[in-house]
Every structure is written in structure tokens, then in C-alpha cells.
Motif scaffolding. Structure first.
Motif, mmCIF file in Angstrom:
data_model
loop_
_atom_site.group_PDB
_atom_site.id
_atom_site.type_symbol
_atom_site.label_atom_id
_atom_site.label_comp_id
_atom_site.label_asym_id
_atom_site.label_seq_id
_atom_site.Cartn_x
_atom_site.Cartn_y
_atom_site.Cartn_z
ATOM 1 N N SER A 80 -25.720 -6.923 62.478
ATOM 2 C CA SER A 80 -25.281 -6.096 61.353
ATOM 3 C C SER A 80 -24.915 -4.685 61.793
ATOM 4 O O SER A 80 -23.889 -4.141 61.386
ATOM 5 C CB SER A 80 -26.371 -6.045 60.280
ATOM 6 O OG SER A 80 -25.986 -5.201 59.216
ATOM 7 N N ASN A 82 -23.851 -3.887 64.481
ATOM 8 C CA ASN A 82 -22.666 -4.004 65.335
ATOM 9 C C ASN A 82 -21.421 -4.325 64.503
ATOM 10 O O ASN A 82 -20.361 -4.593 65.057
ATOM 11 C CB ASN A 82 -22.870 -5.076 66.395
ATOM 12 C CG ASN A 82 -22.181 -4.747 67.699
ATOM 13 O OD1 ASN A 82 -21.861 -3.586 67.973
ATOM 14 N ND2 ASN A 82 -21.943 -5.760 68.519
ATOM 15 N N GLY A 83 -21.604 -4.348 63.165
ATOM 16 C CA GLY A 83 -20.460 -4.492 62.277
ATOM 17 C C GLY A 83 -20.238 -5.859 61.685
ATOM 18 O O GLY A 83 -19.234 -6.079 60.995
ATOM 19 N N HIS A 84 -21.150 -6.808 61.894
ATOM 20 C CA HIS A 84 -20.952 -8.171 61.411
ATOM 21 C C HIS A 84 -21.849 -8.451 60.194
ATOM 22 O O HIS A 84 -23.053 -8.182 60.243
ATOM 23 C CB HIS A 84 -21.280 -9.181 62.506
ATOM 24 C CG HIS A 84 -20.498 -8.975 63.767
ATOM 25 N ND1 HIS A 84 -19.124 -9.011 63.801
ATOM 26 C CD2 HIS A 84 -20.909 -8.707 65.033
ATOM 27 C CE1 HIS A 84 -18.709 -8.782 65.043
ATOM 28 N NE2 HIS A 84 -19.772 -8.591 65.804
ATOM 29 N N ILE A 111 -24.164 -1.340 58.862
ATOM 30 C CA ILE A 111 -22.720 -1.215 58.629
ATOM 31 C C ILE A 111 -22.054 -2.554 58.343
ATOM 32 O O ILE A 111 -21.011 -2.612 57.691
ATOM 33 C CB ILE A 111 -22.027 -0.507 59.811
ATOM 34 C CG1 ILE A 111 -22.180 -1.306 61.105
ATOM 35 C CG2 ILE A 111 -22.590 0.907 59.977
ATOM 36 C CD1 ILE A 111 -21.362 -0.743 62.259
ATOM 37 N N GLY A 112 -22.631 -3.646 58.843
ATOM 38 C CA GLY A 112 -22.052 -4.956 58.567
ATOM 39 C C GLY A 112 -22.628 -5.622 57.332
ATOM 40 O O GLY A 112 -22.046 -6.557 56.791
ATOM 41 N N GLN A 165 -22.730 -4.952 51.985
ATOM 42 C CA GLN A 165 -21.691 -4.343 52.816
ATOM 43 C C GLN A 165 -21.272 -2.968 52.286
ATOM 44 O O GLN A 165 -21.121 -2.024 53.053
ATOM 45 C CB GLN A 165 -20.479 -5.261 52.883
ATOM 46 C CG GLN A 165 -20.678 -6.485 53.763
ATOM 47 C CD GLN A 165 -19.462 -7.389 53.767
ATOM 48 O OE1 GLN A 165 -19.060 -7.931 52.739
ATOM 49 N NE2 GLN A 165 -18.855 -7.544 54.926
ATOM 50 N N ARG A 168 -24.389 -0.689 52.633
ATOM 51 C CA ARG A 168 -24.994 -0.702 53.965
ATOM 52 C C ARG A 168 -26.516 -0.811 53.905
ATOM 53 O O ARG A 168 -27.249 -0.107 54.605
ATOM 54 C CB ARG A 168 -24.575 0.544 54.751
ATOM 55 C CG ARG A 168 -23.080 0.642 54.990
ATOM 56 C CD ARG A 168 -22.737 1.850 55.839
ATOM 57 N NE ARG A 168 -21.355 1.829 56.302
ATOM 58 C CZ ARG A 168 -20.858 2.648 57.218
ATOM 59 N NH1 ARG A 168 -21.648 3.565 57.781
ATOM 60 N NH2 ARG A 168 -19.607 2.568 57.596
ATOM 61 N N LYS A 201 -19.048 -2.542 67.064
ATOM 62 C CA LYS A 201 -18.869 -1.326 66.262
ATOM 63 C C LYS A 201 -20.127 -0.460 66.207
ATOM 64 O O LYS A 201 -20.190 0.489 65.424
ATOM 65 C CB LYS A 201 -18.444 -1.704 64.840
ATOM 66 C CG LYS A 201 -17.125 -2.480 64.781
ATOM 67 C CD LYS A 201 -16.756 -2.800 63.345
ATOM 68 C CE LYS A 201 -15.457 -3.597 63.281
ATOM 69 N NZ LYS A 201 -15.602 -4.937 63.904
ATOM 70 N N ASN A 206 -23.508 6.291 62.999
ATOM 71 C CA ASN A 206 -24.015 5.605 61.805
ATOM 72 C C ASN A 206 -25.531 5.722 61.673
ATOM 73 O O ASN A 206 -26.095 5.275 60.680
ATOM 74 C CB ASN A 206 -23.628 4.127 61.846
ATOM 75 C CG ASN A 206 -22.135 3.917 61.810
ATOM 76 O OD1 ASN A 206 -21.433 4.580 61.047
ATOM 77 N ND2 ASN A 206 -21.633 3.004 62.645
#
Length: 622
Positions: A80, A82-84, A111-112, A165, A168, A201, A206
Motif C-alpha cells: 500500500s 508503495n502505491g498499490h 497512498i495505495g 484510496q 489514504r 511509489k 508521504n
């Protein structure tokens, strides 16, 4: 015949009859989930089975069974940040194992996004307790959506993913056993596979992601602000709704599966109260609760397990100086068990007998024959317990653990006298061995639990030189929850992988007193247990035999036949060891006292042959 995987990954909108767990998987695909993790446990393992059914070329999700729930949560968390978009799912008590990690999630900037699918278990159908995990949401400032049906499980997962999402933050979708396994025609949308951006990511911008003292309170403040923002965002959510009844003076606030039982109970009443059905159970929509309370003279809060919603509703009423009479739980039994229609009828009739009559007034209760849990025919654990019991003294203390072998506690074996949770046995046995020179201590541990939570207790026993015998019941799978692989199997969810043998792990830890035996070899197992009990320190016996339910299924799938069943011959002297002591369910008693074999149950494993004192058990083909 439709194939589940093709149905789940179909790009077309439509409807299908499916259970709640399967509906969750369709929602995962539509939401764009990339990473899913879990440790198997009822009532949620069908989620993994549904994922496994999707053809690889149509499945954009990475899935793994992690070694335990804590690690599963950490893998999903890492993905998550890492953006997923990620999801982790497990059973009710699994969150206890994950808790150290889980309670930190709301402090982080995810962030994911991450959705936690939690399979709670009112009634303790497959768990050692029926804990109410809504408390964890309050503890960790995490929102909860709670569906009542498979359709709601699907739609609420989509909404949880969107909110997670956007904000966050972690969001829980809390299922109960009945919602997981209920069947319903679910309407789903088109499935558009998105072009995947696999670039990492993760960024410190963040963060912060390190909750040291200088940052931890700021991170908590941010989590609380997000929770309040979530409350405001969902104040008028369609996930909460009012169902109007015929009695406008009374109302019921409820959520989840109890809502369906309430609908059932009220279906024939001519004095149906209004119902505020909550889909978002934390944080509560204060405005909707105030509006509902203000428009009714009496309100009943109907919820399974603890009085979580009740306390919040009463606090809201107090803050707003409302005079509505609010009734929650009144009896100890209101805190216990599933809210089936009969139970809801009993609860409601206690306060509103004019709305519903008490259970049993119209119909007599049905008495069901008892069906005690038992091990499968051919189970190696049965053979092991039969042998071990013959060695143990009445004064010996035996410590159980979680798994199929927990059933050793039942008659006729009565092996395993105390149980807390997965992996506790070595630690508990260590404590029982202290100041104890007269009563021998034996602990049991399954091979999947060995990797899940058993290692720390073993390491502690070595480190602190505790004195007990540990018997590892190795059947080569995570049997109780559906035969999922574990690290010693040599295959994970997706592919062949390196085996991590139990014995080599023990040797690597420094255990130098290890014996290994097939659980069907009862004489050798008895010898090993007798020897170990006479020795000091930590002694480990690995009692191995493959799970025979898994083995026979694989045999049939390969087109091969099972061995012929056994039969009871003329030598039988009616000692009934096969029935009363070995207790394989294949053996049946006739009215005349003779013993016969139920061929539909017997798998021809012959583990029973050695138990007969008159040598009366033989193969059918003899």
C-alpha cells in the motif's frame, strides 16, 4: 456448467448466485486491488479459493498465504505505501495475531489504500471465542463497513476501496460467518482491467512512517482527523438506510446479519417498528442517529456480541438531551451467540410482546440429535492419540494447540487439557513445568501452527531450559481450514518453492533431542513417548502422517482407486476397542452387538488393524 474463475473475471456486467466470500473477490477485481494476503481461517478461506479459480492471464492480483496474520498485514501494508491498493483478510481471532501491526495502520499515510476483510465468528462456530472485533476499530481509529448480505459485501468492498484510496487510510469490511457463506444473486458492474502502473511509489514525502515520540502524537492527531472526516463524508451515505414500518412510535437500530433475522421475525407482525439499518458501524453517523432517535419514543439497539453501538447511541442521546427510551442488552445471554431469528424473537418479545410473541408459543422447539466433532477416517492424529494415551499417566498434564488435533481433547482420547490460541502450547507447557517434579508435561503442536506462532515458544524453551515433551503432529498441510500449503510443503499458493522441513528448523534452533515416527506406527510412537518422558529438558517427537482427507481426494482426482475397506471377521470377541477406544467412525454397532464397517466411510488405511486384541480386522480382499 459455469466456471467460477471465468465468471468472476468476465468483463460483462450481470448477476450470479454466489456466497459473500466470492462476491468480495469480484469486487476486488472491479476495485483494482493489486495485492491480497491472508492466513487461512474460517469463515474466510473461500476468498482464496475464488482467487485461485481465476485464470492467470485474467488475474491482475498478487496473492499469498503468509505464515501468519501479522506478516500478511505487513505485506499488504508494504504494498500500500508503495502505491498499490491492497487487501488482507483473516478470521476473527487472526486480528489478535496481526494486532501489533494493525493498530499502527491508521497512523500511516496509505497512498495505495488497504482494506481489511475481517471474518468475525458470533457463536464461535470455528474459533476459540466469539470476540467482537469492533473494539479493535475503536482502538485503532479505523472505520468499519458491515454488510448483511453477499450483495452488500460486494458493494461495501467497492466503497471501502474507494474511501481507503481517497483518504489514504485503512478501512475494515466486517463480515460474519453467515454473510461469508450466505448465497444470493449478486448484481455486478462491468469489469474494466486497468493499465497497471508497477513503478514503486514509496516516498518519504508521504510520511512520516517512523512513529518515534517526536512524530507519534502528530500521526495520531492525523488519524483522528481522518476518522472525523470519514464520518462527515459518509453522513448521508446510502450504506445507512431507514426501513419504514407501521409503528411510528418505536424503532430498531441494527446492522449486519441481525438485520436479516429482524426482518424475518417482523415479517408477520402488524406492528412493525421503523428500522435504522447501519452499513457504517464506525464511526456512527451522528446526524442520522439523532434524527432517528428524535422521531421515536422507544428505540431498541439490536446487535450481536458486545453493546458497542448501544453505548455510542446512548452517548449521542445524552449529548443531544434526547428523551427517547433506549433499550440495549438486558440479559447475559444477549451478549452470547448468533442473533438467529429465534434469538431475535426472544430478545424483542421481552420488551415488545405486542410486536412479536416469545419463541415456542406457536411451535414446539425441534430437538436435534447431538453430532460431536470427530477426526476423519484414517486420520493420523487418531492413531497417534490412541497410542499416546496408553503411555500417559492420569497425573500427566497435556497441552493442546489449535488444529485438527485439538479434537484429541474429546472422548475417548481426552488428550490435551488446556488451550489458549495458536502456538501457545510450548509456552504454556514451559510454565506448567516450573516447580513441578511430579507431573510430566506433554505439549502438542501442528506443523502449520509450528510456522505460524509456534517458533517463539520453542526458542524460549531452549533459551530458558524448560522441561517438557513437545509432539509435533505433522500432516503436511493446513488441514482444518481447507488444505492450504505451509512452508514445509514445498509449494506456496502460486508455485513450487523451497521446502523448510520442521526437523531442520528444530535442529537449526539447537534442539538436539528429536525423534521422528509415522503416526500409524503405534508401537514405535509409544516407545518414543515413554523414552522422552523419562528424559530431562526439551524433547521433540515429530509424529508424521499425511492428512488422509487430502490424500484420498488427490487419489480420486488422479483417477486411482482407494484401497479396499476393512472388514470385521469371525474372530471378533466384542471388546469394542475399534469403536470405544480407537473410535474410527467407520465402525458401527448392530442391534445384536456385532461390529460392522461402513464402507462409504472406510478408506482402507488399515491403521486400525493393530488395535484389535483378537486380530479380527482384515482387508475385504483377504
Amino acid at each position: 456448467m459455469k466456471k467460477m474463475g471465468e465468471m468472476l473475471s468476465s468483463p460483462n456486467s450481470g448477476s450470479e448466485i454466489m456466497i459473500g466470500n466470492t462476491a468480495i473477490v469480484r469486487a476486488m477485481l472491479e476495485a483494482g486491488v493489486r495485492v491480497v494476503t491472508s492466513y487461512p481461517g474460517s469463515p474466510t478461506p473461500e476468498i482464496a479459493a475464488a482467487i485461485a479459480s481465476i485464470p492467470a492471464e485474467r488475474n491482475p492480483m498478487y496473492f499469498e498465504f503468509s505464515v501468519n496474520e501479522k506478516v500478511a498485514t505487513e505485506v499488504a501494508f508494504g504494498a500500500s505505501i508503495n502505491g498499490h491498493l491492497s487487501c488482507v483478510f483473516f478470521k476473527s481471532v487472526g486480528i489478535n495475531v496481526a494486532a501489533d501491526t494493525f493498530v499502527q495502520l491508521s497512523l500511516m499515510e496509505l497512498i495505495g489504500g488497504i482494506v481489511i476483510v475481517l471474518g468475525d465468528d458470533p457463536g464461535a462456530n470455528s474459533s476459540q471465542n466469539e470476540q467482537d472485533n469492533r473494539h479493535y476499530a475503536h482502538l485503532s481509529y479505523t472505520p468499519i463497513l458491515e454488510p448483511s448480505t453477499p450483495s452488500e459485501a460486494y458493494s461495501m468492498f467497492l466503497e471501502a476501496s474507494r474511501l481507503s484510496q481517497e483518504m489514504r487510510m485503512p478501512v475494515i469490511v466486517r463480515l460474519s460467518t453467515h454473510v461469508c457463506h450466505a448465497k444470493e444473486k449478486v448484481e455486478f458492474k462491468e469489469l474494466v482491467f486497468q493499465v497497471q502502473d508497477n513503478r514503486p511509489k514509496f516516498s518519504l514525502e508521504n510520511g512520516p512512517y517512523i512513529p518515534i515520540t517526536a512524530e507519534a502524537l502528530k500521526m495520531k492527531r492525523r488519524a483522528l482527523k481522518k476518522l472525523e472526516e470519514f464520518r462527515k463524508t459518509t453522513e448521508k451515505s446510502c450504506l445507512n438506510s431507514v426501513i419504514e414500518g407501521s409503528d411510528k412510535s418505536r424503532g430498531v437500530i441494527t446492522a449486519g446479519a441481525p438485520f436479516l433475522s429482524l426482518q424475518d421475525v417482523l415479517s408477520l407482525s402488524d406492528k412493525r417498528p421503523d428500522i435504522l439499518k447501519l452499513g457504517i458501524v464506525h464511526p456512527l453517523s451522528e446526524k442520522e442517529v439523532v434524527d432517528f432517535l428524535s422521531s421515536h419514543e422507544e428505540v431498541k439497539v439490536l446487535e450481536e456480541l458486545d453493546n458497542v453501538i448501544e453505548k455510542e447511541v446512548k452517548a449521542i442521546a445524552y449529548d443531544h438531551k434526547l428523551n427517547t427510551r433506549i433499550t440495549g442488552k438486558q440479559d447475559i445471554e444477549d451478549w452470547i451467540g448468533e442473533y438467529t431469528p429465534d434469538k431475535v424473537r426472544e430478545v424483542l418479545s421481552r420488551i415488545w410482546p405486542d410486536v412479536v410473541s416469545p419463541p415456542g408459543v406457536e411451535t414446539e422447539p425441534i430437538e436435534l440429535a447431538p453430532r460431536p466433532a470427530q477426526m476423519c477416517p484414517g486420520c493420523g492424529h487418531r492413531s497417534a492419540f490412541y497410542a499416546i494415551k496408553k503411555v500417559l499417566h492420569a497425573s500427566d498434564i497435556s497441552v493442546a494447540d489449535i488444529g485438527c488435533h485439538t479434537l484429541g481433547y474429546l472422548e475417548p482420547y481426552r488428550v490435551g487439557q488446556v488451550l489458549l490460541c495458536m502456538g501457545h502450547s510450548s509456552g504454556t507447557a514451559s510454565g506448567l513445568s516450573l516447580f513441578n517434579d511430579t507431573r510430566r508435561v506433554v505439549a502438542f503442536l501442528g506443523d502449520s501452527t509450528f510456522f505460524h506462532a509456534g517458533l517463539p515458544g520453542i526458542v524460549n524453551a531452549i533459551f530458558n531450559k524448560h522441561n517438557f515433551t513437545l509432539i509435533v503432529m505433522e500432516n503436511g498441510t493446513t488441514a482444518m481450514t481447507g488444505h492450504q500449503n505451509h512452508p514445509a510443503v514445498g509449494r506456496n499458493f502460486r508455485e513450487v518453492t523451497q521446502k523448510i522441513p520442521v526437523r531442520k528448523v528444530l535442529e537449526g534452533l539447537g534442539v538436539d533431542n528429536i525423534r521422528e515416527v509415522d503416526a500409524y506406527n503405534q508401537s514405535k510412537l509409544k516407545q518414543y513417548v515413554e523414552e522422552a518422558l523419562a528424559e530431562d529438558g526439551l524433547k521433540v517427537i515429530i509424529a508424521k502422517h499425511p492428512c488422509m482427507l487430502k490424500f484420498t481426494r488427490e487419489l480420486r482426482r488422479s483417477g486411482r482407486s482407494l484401497p479396499n475397506p476393512v472388514r470385521v471377521g469371525n474372530k471378533c470377541n466384542r471388546k469394542y476397542i475399534c469403536v470405544s477406544d480407537f473410535a474410527c467412525p467407520s465402525y458401527q454397532l448392530s442391534d445384536d452387538g456385532s461390529v460392522w464397517v461402513q464402507n462409504d466411510l472406510c478408506i482402507g488405511d488399515r491403521s486400525c488393524v493393530q488395535t484389535c486384541p483378537s486380530d479380527a480386522i482384515a482387508s475385504e480382499d483377504r
